[in-house]
Design an enzyme around this catalytic site. Structure first.
Site, PDB file in Angstrom:
ATOM      1  CD  GLU A   7      45.982  -0.294  -1.108  1.00  0.00           C
ATOM      2  OE1 GLU A   7      44.848  -0.229  -1.660  1.00  0.00           O
ATOM      3  OE2 GLU A   7      46.819  -1.323  -0.959  1.00  0.00           O
ATOM      4  CD  GLN A  31      51.054  -5.467   2.259  1.00  0.00           C
ATOM      5  OE1 GLN A  31      50.276  -6.122   1.408  1.00  0.00           O
ATOM      6  NE2 GLN A  31      50.792  -5.763   3.608  1.00  0.00           N
ATOM      7  CG  ASP A  84      54.724  -1.348  -7.904  1.00  0.00           C
ATOM      8  OD1 ASP A  84      54.941  -1.775  -8.986  1.00  0.00           O
ATOM      9  OD2 ASP A  84      55.428  -1.809  -6.879  1.00  0.00           O
ATOM     10  CG  PHE A  85      49.773  -0.980  -3.683  1.00  0.00           C
ATOM     11  CD1 PHE A  85      50.038  -1.753  -4.869  1.00  0.00           C
ATOM     12  CD2 PHE A  85      49.786  -1.650  -2.389  1.00  0.00           C
ATOM     13  CE1 PHE A  85      50.114  -3.048  -4.840  1.00  0.00           C
ATOM     14  CE2 PHE A  85      49.908  -3.207  -2.457  1.00  0.00           C
ATOM     15  CZ  PHE A  85      50.122  -3.747  -3.841  1.00  0.00           C
ATOM     16  CG  HIS A  98      52.992  -6.465  -6.151  1.00  0.00           C
ATOM     17  ND1 HIS A  98      51.940  -6.778  -6.971  1.00  0.00           N
ATOM     18  CD2 HIS A  98      52.419  -6.463  -4.979  1.00  0.00           C
ATOM     19  CE1 HIS A  98      50.837  -6.881  -6.425  1.00  0.00           C
ATOM     20  NE2 HIS A  98      50.922  -7.007  -5.179  1.00  0.00           N
TER      21      HIS A  98
HETATM   22  C1  LIG Z   1      45.419  -2.804  -3.744  1.00  0.00           C
HETATM   23  C2  LIG Z   1      46.318  -3.945  -2.998  1.00  0.00           C
HETATM   24  N1  LIG Z   1      46.558  -3.924  -1.883  1.00  0.00           N
HETATM   25  C3  LIG Z   1      47.268  -4.652  -1.152  1.00  0.00           C
HETATM   26  C4  LIG Z   1      47.884  -5.727  -1.701  1.00  0.00           C
HETATM   27  C5  LIG Z   1      48.753  -6.757  -1.000  1.00  0.00           C
HETATM   28  N2  LIG Z   1      47.943  -8.008  -0.788  1.00  0.00           N
HETATM   29  C6  LIG Z   1      47.808  -8.899  -1.499  1.00  0.00           C
HETATM   30  S1  LIG Z   1      46.730 -10.237  -0.743  1.00  0.00           S
HETATM   31  C7  LIG Z   1      46.305  -9.245   0.271  1.00  0.00           C
HETATM   32  C8  LIG Z   1      45.506  -9.833   1.204  1.00  0.00           C
HETATM   33  C9  LIG Z   1      44.196 -10.341   0.684  1.00  0.00           C
HETATM   34  O1  LIG Z   1      43.125 -10.620   1.349  1.00  0.00           O
HETATM   35  P1  LIG Z   1      41.701 -11.282   0.614  1.00  0.00           P
HETATM   36  O2  LIG Z   1      41.315 -10.576  -0.216  1.00  0.00           O
HETATM   37  O3  LIG Z   1      40.869 -11.660   1.973  1.00  0.00           O
HETATM   38  O4  LIG Z   1      42.448 -12.524  -0.170  1.00  0.00           O
HETATM   39  P2  LIG Z   1      43.005 -13.846   0.778  1.00  0.00           P
HETATM   40  O5  LIG Z   1      44.337 -13.787   0.573  1.00  0.00           O
HETATM   41  O6  LIG Z   1      42.598 -14.212   2.006  1.00  0.00           O
HETATM   42  O7  LIG Z   1      42.558 -15.020  -0.249  1.00  0.00           O
HETATM   43  C10 LIG Z   1      47.172  -8.108   0.517  1.00  0.00           C
HETATM   44  C11 LIG Z   1      46.954  -6.992   1.614  1.00  0.00           C
HETATM   45  C12 LIG Z   1      47.393  -5.805  -3.158  1.00  0.00           C
HETATM   46  N3  LIG Z   1      47.871  -6.968  -3.769  1.00  0.00           N
HETATM   47  N4  LIG Z   1      46.775  -4.741  -3.632  1.00  0.00           N
END
Ligand SMILES: Cc1ncc(C[n+]2csc(CCOP(=O)(O)OP(=O)(O)O)c2C)c(N)n1
Ligand SMILES: Cc1ncc(C[n+]2csc(CCOP(=O)(O)OP(=O)(O)O)c2C)c(N)n1
Ligand SMILES: [Mg+2]
Ligand SMILES: [Mg+2]
Lengths: 312, 328, 328, 312
Positions: C63, C85, C88-89, C131
């Site tokens: 972010e 997304q 909150d971010f 969120h």
């Molecule tokens: C700071 C932040 N950015 C974006 C998100 C939204 N988000 C939740 S899970 C995810 C993907 C996560 O990928 P990974 O860390 O590889 O975990 P996986 O889902 O593959 O287990 C995203 C983008 C978030 N929760 N927090």
């Protein structure tokens, strides 16, 4: 790993699997308000790493499933209660869907909803252990996607300089939502980043719970004896979508629903004799079913919970 | 008399830190340059010498770790008192401040979060747009954080001790322009100033002035000047914004029927609006005139040390506004 | 009639993005999962197909880069429209939002900063404490950012087009609970909704209700119910908080003599306090009763989808408050 | 580097040096409200790197001195105007002390007051160049301390994956305020972190302006031809305190005030014939003096400037 430990590890892996399947069944049949990020297929990492922890070691989990907490010995009815928004959940009914849960008595400290929070939190908890000399190690789980956050850099540098008792366990399942790991990383492995932080980077087959256990055990040993952090990258696969119900239009190499390449359950199961295995399977299935029923039967939280635990 | 001992605001903070670290082994500190150097503003001088480099830790430039690590260290059974070099840097660790510290307990239905984040705040000496802000209002809007804004050496010491003993996270805004201010500070190491209890810094019948931090002194000076004109200000310093002692403010307004709020933070959506609105909700029919604000400009802060002063309320500004409000 | 075309709020946003990207080659986008996937909420569907992977970029989970990179890309002569997304971010990129975007022009005495940050906001479907928040007030307190809070598909489209054409940074709060809401959206691609012009969503004489985003619909529903009791609400939607069309609000209050403010954001130090205070400053003697607020709870938001709804104003809450206020 | 370029580089280095000395003189005699972070001794990095840039390339500078901007051709009277809070400064009089300054026409884009902002900003500007195909490269200066911030990680990963035309130039002067680099880095060099980002990491002697120029030139070449970012670490020294007046009680190995080890001015000067050098020195000294006087004579800003440039 001796055979008693191996059997316990199998029990954990298969219990997590049944929990995954039970939750999926519930989501498909009735849903619940929130999201569910399945961890099916990744049980080997979760169970293997946690098996290497002492019961008083600290755990920050990632968002993929409940395996971490089941492995750390949290009560499943409590965990399902969090998932289902029941007052009996560890959060007292505030949870639901993608859950936060915790168990102070078992060192299950939670997760941040913003990915990457765990890095700085985990390094901080390890600092506390270093200060108190309590001999505990903090294990931080995270995904390949979360590894992109700057909090990693800040935490990893400081943890290395201070030789903090922390172990970083990356579940690299190849995806961060719709983003393929190889499209968002300049190097082929997360572990390739470890030398920048003067710490060992270890790649391990995440579908092999024993290998994960052994790598984690070594890292925890280093951490506990004051040699500082280790970065473990467990290669695994995201079998389902990002959340249960995600149709993954962005993904060409969809993993067939029921086919788990290198399934950690089978792999470990092969090392357990058939009778024992069948018995463990039956017990695990039953325990999961009973815990889920218990959670379902529990009351939802009273709305007054909204105003609870804002302040200590 | 011991209680008449005079101390500087910075020294009072230093003393609070030392006393609390002596009192409780779990208390420790981290931040940039707080160890060997004793802090860029000298607030932690001598502490690494007394308590060692393990309990007084110099970090790298990593605000997310300083705050997020403190949150984690609190879960691990310690009481971290961390310093961000400038209060503005809450924005470089905002997820850690406003999400982790503020909400971890709530989200997980357990845990205490005894963390103090010390925040050198406010305009002084030309530090520029990203080193001079008064951001305390942010801590008021997002639930889960206590917010202290001490205006005197005694309050700085007493509130900091309360903050360290509080099981909740506290944003502790120290005004950089007050670090050299002197005042009486009682010697008793058990003397704490409770949160949520306003200080009526001056009694008066003509108009209530609510002010915090550096603005308390300016309001008192304005009051002195206005008393010559027969305008009798009551100056109320809330001392903490969360919890807010609105009762004392309302009681004062019910007596004076007029309210002027003074803050250094930008006017728009600053904490003055909230206080005004709460007073209005609770004492609408006691108000003889609208509530007014004297506040910082709705601009970033210029780097130039003369210009930046023009962006925050001066004694003249307060005098002028109070005079006009008295005439409404 | 073309202007009677009905469109969803999400589709209206998608259309605005496509039209502006067609109009001006300098417009481009980045964010997580906005390309191939078309965004987690589907807002950017089809855009990577039409404009290519260079102008519609999937980022990693970073972010500070999404926002800070947008700021840098604006200095480099482009017009970035980025998506976080979840709203909150902004807290994971707060330094970039509230310092870089908001102050770079001021600090350097030059440059334009044409950046739009799209922020899926608000409570819906159990997304949890980090969120689901409504953080628009933060953008109001720190100068340098414009803030849009569209409540209808037409406003979503028209305000977004204005935002993209604005040389200033804009925080664009899209309510996730409105993404499926439908409404008339004129087809004219040159139709923009200007910032700083409130929408009087319902005319009335008995009481002014100011509401934004999801709360506008709830206020209108409350108005329908109250009209049966002879309480005639005027519903004013400011559409943008920065700039704020306080004139329209004050004019309405001067007609109705009562003001109720409804917002999803937490009550304390929310934007309702600021609007109340400005009205009070400008129309004190027109008010027959105190200004009241119906607002989100001063708590983090629980994850549970039923509980979270109890933390934000319902139609019932508005009806009840309006009834009580009418009786003051 | 041909001899004409070398002479120009010498001119730049010595001009920055005289500017440094003139500012120090002013601070010691009269002070001004704000802080001044001297860059004396680090001119070699600043001048060398900027000499490798095209005039339309973009620059984000760090807070140590004005050398970056002088090298990029900004008017010195304007720069001193920013320093002294004069209306003729590039910020219209809002500056003073540790300055922000900028010159859109020369690609001098500024700096963030929070360290590490430059990383994400710079990667973003490079993204704009990639999108527009304008052939420009963005050069980002930063200190060894700033390298600890997470923004580095987020920017560096994305820049590498997207092969952005950006060059990172670290002035490693061994200190971040009171923190010794070696106490806050787990590896001996900042450049050791480059492999984690799949980019070349180059260590260069920062006291050697030609070496810095050559390394930067190569990196800019890579960037411009679409091969992505490079991390350059220039080893240099912080001669004075963090700010002018800092008595550095935390520092044992104080550098003697007038002794600049491996002084880049002398080093480069040795390669210029004596007559030319003397002439350049005289011209530079005079130019600095005149520009400073011009700035001093300029009016302070009207207070109305406070409300200017909040909005475009
Ligand atoms: C700071 C932040 N950015 C974006 C998100 C939204 N988000 C939740 S899970 C995810 C993907 C996560 O990928 P990974 O860390 O590889 O975990 P996986 O889902 O593959 O287990 C995203 C983008 C978030 N929760 N927090
Ligand atoms: C995010 C942030 N944290 C802390 C500071 C305060 N600060 C300003 S300069 C500095 C030291 C910087 O060290 P380095 O990057 O090595 O640059 P140098 O001063 O050595 O040139 C610090 C800690 C800041 N400006 N921004
Ligand atoms: Mg993943
Ligand atoms: Mg340095």
């Amino acid at each position: 790993m001796n055979s008693a430990d191996l059997i316990e590890l199998y029990r954990t892996v298969v219990t997590i699997r049944f929990a995954e399947l039970r939750i999926r069944e519930h989501v498909e049949a009735e849903g619940f308000g929130g999201f569910w990020h399945p961890g099916i297929g990744q049980e080997g990492v979760q169970a293997g790493a946690v098996a290497a922890m002492r019961s008083d070691d600290y755990l920050y989990y990632a968002h993929r499933g409940l395996g971490y907490a089941i492995a750390k010995g949290m009560d499943m009815a409590v965990l399902f209660g969090d998932l289902l928004g029941r007052s009996t959940g560890s959060t007292g009914g505030k949870g639901g869907g993608t859950v936060h849960f915790a168990d102070q008595s078992r060192g299950v400290l939670g997760q941040g909803g913003t990915l990457g929070s765990n890095f700085v939190m985990g390094a901080g908890t390890a600092t506390a252990s270093q200060l108190l000399g309590d001999g505990r190690v903090t294990v931080v789980f995270f995904g390949d996607g979360a590894a992109g956050r700057g909090t990693w850099h800040e935490a990893a540098l400081q943890a290395s300089v201070w030789k903090l008792p922390v172990v970083w366990v990356c579940e690299n399942n190849g995806w961060a939502l719709s983003a393929r790991f190889t499209d968002q990383s300049p190097t082929p492995n997360i572990a390739d980043r470890a030398p920048a932080y003067g710490m060992p980077g270890v790649i391990v087959d995440g579908q092999d719970p024993i290998a994960v256990h052994d790598a984690t055990s070594e890292a925890i040993g280093r951490a506990r004896s004051g040699e500082g952090p280790t970065l473990i990258e467990a290669k695994t696969l995201r079998i389902r979508g990002h959340y249960e119900g995600d149709r993954q239009p962005y993904r060409e190499d969809k993993v067939a629903d029921d086919e788990i390449p290198n399934d950690p359950v089978h792999r470990l199961g092969e090392q357990v004799d058939d009778d024992t295995r069948r018995q463990i399977d039956a017990e695990a299935r039953e325990k999961v079913a009973a815990a889920f029923d218990e959670a379902l039967a529990a009351p939802r939280a009273d709305p007054s919970v909204i105003f609870e635990a804002v302040w200590a | 008399m011991a209680s008449e001992r005079v101390l500087g605001y910075a020294r009072a903070i230093n003393e609070a830190l030392a006393e609390e670290m002596r009192r409780d082994e779990r208390v420790w500190m981290m931040g940039q340059d707080i160890g060997k150097m004793g802090g860029v503003f000298g607030l932690t001088k001598g502490l690494q010498e007394e308590f060692g480099a393990s309990r007084v830790r110099d970090t790298a430039i990593n605000e997310t770790f300083i705050v997020g690590g403190a949150a984690g260290a609190a879960l691990g059974g310690t009481i971290p008192v961390v310093e961000l070099q400038f209060a503005d840097f809450v924005l470089t660790a905002a997820d850690e401040v406003f999400h982790k510290l503020a909400k971890w307990r709530y989200m997980h239905g357990q845990f205490e979060m005894p963390v103090v984040v010390r925040l050198p705040s406010g305009v002084v000496g030309g530090a520029g747009a990203e080193h001079s802000q008064s951001l305390e209002t942010l801590g008021m809007h997002i639930a889960g954080l206590k917010v202290a804004v001490p205006a005197t050496p005694a309050d700085a010491k007493g509130l900091l001790k309360s903050a360290i003993r509080d099981p909740n996270p506290v944003l502790f805004f120290e005004h950089k322009g007050l670090y050299r201010a002197k005042g009486p500070v009682p010697e008793d190491p058990e003397l704490v100033v409770p949160f949520g209890v306003a200080n009526v810094a001056r009694q008066g019948r003509g108009m209530t002035v609510v002010a915090t931090g550096l603005m308390v002194g300016r309001a008192l000076e304005a009051a002195d000047r206005l008393s010559e004109d027969g305008i009798d200000l009551e100056v109320v310093d809330p001392r903490t914004l969360v919890p807010l002692d609105i009762d004392t403010i309302v009681a004062s307004v019910e007596k004076t029927h007029r309210l002027l709020i003074v803050h250094e933070a930008p006017r728009t959506a600053g904490f003055g609006a909230e206080i005004a609105q709460q007073v209005q909700e609770r004492a609408f029919f006691a108000l003889d005139a609208p509530v007014w604000r004297v506040a910082g400009t709705d601009t970033p802060l210029p780097q130039d040390p003369e210009l930046e002063q023009m962006c925050i309320p001066s004694v003249d500004d307060i005098v002028e506004a109070a005079r006009a409000l008295a005439a409404v």
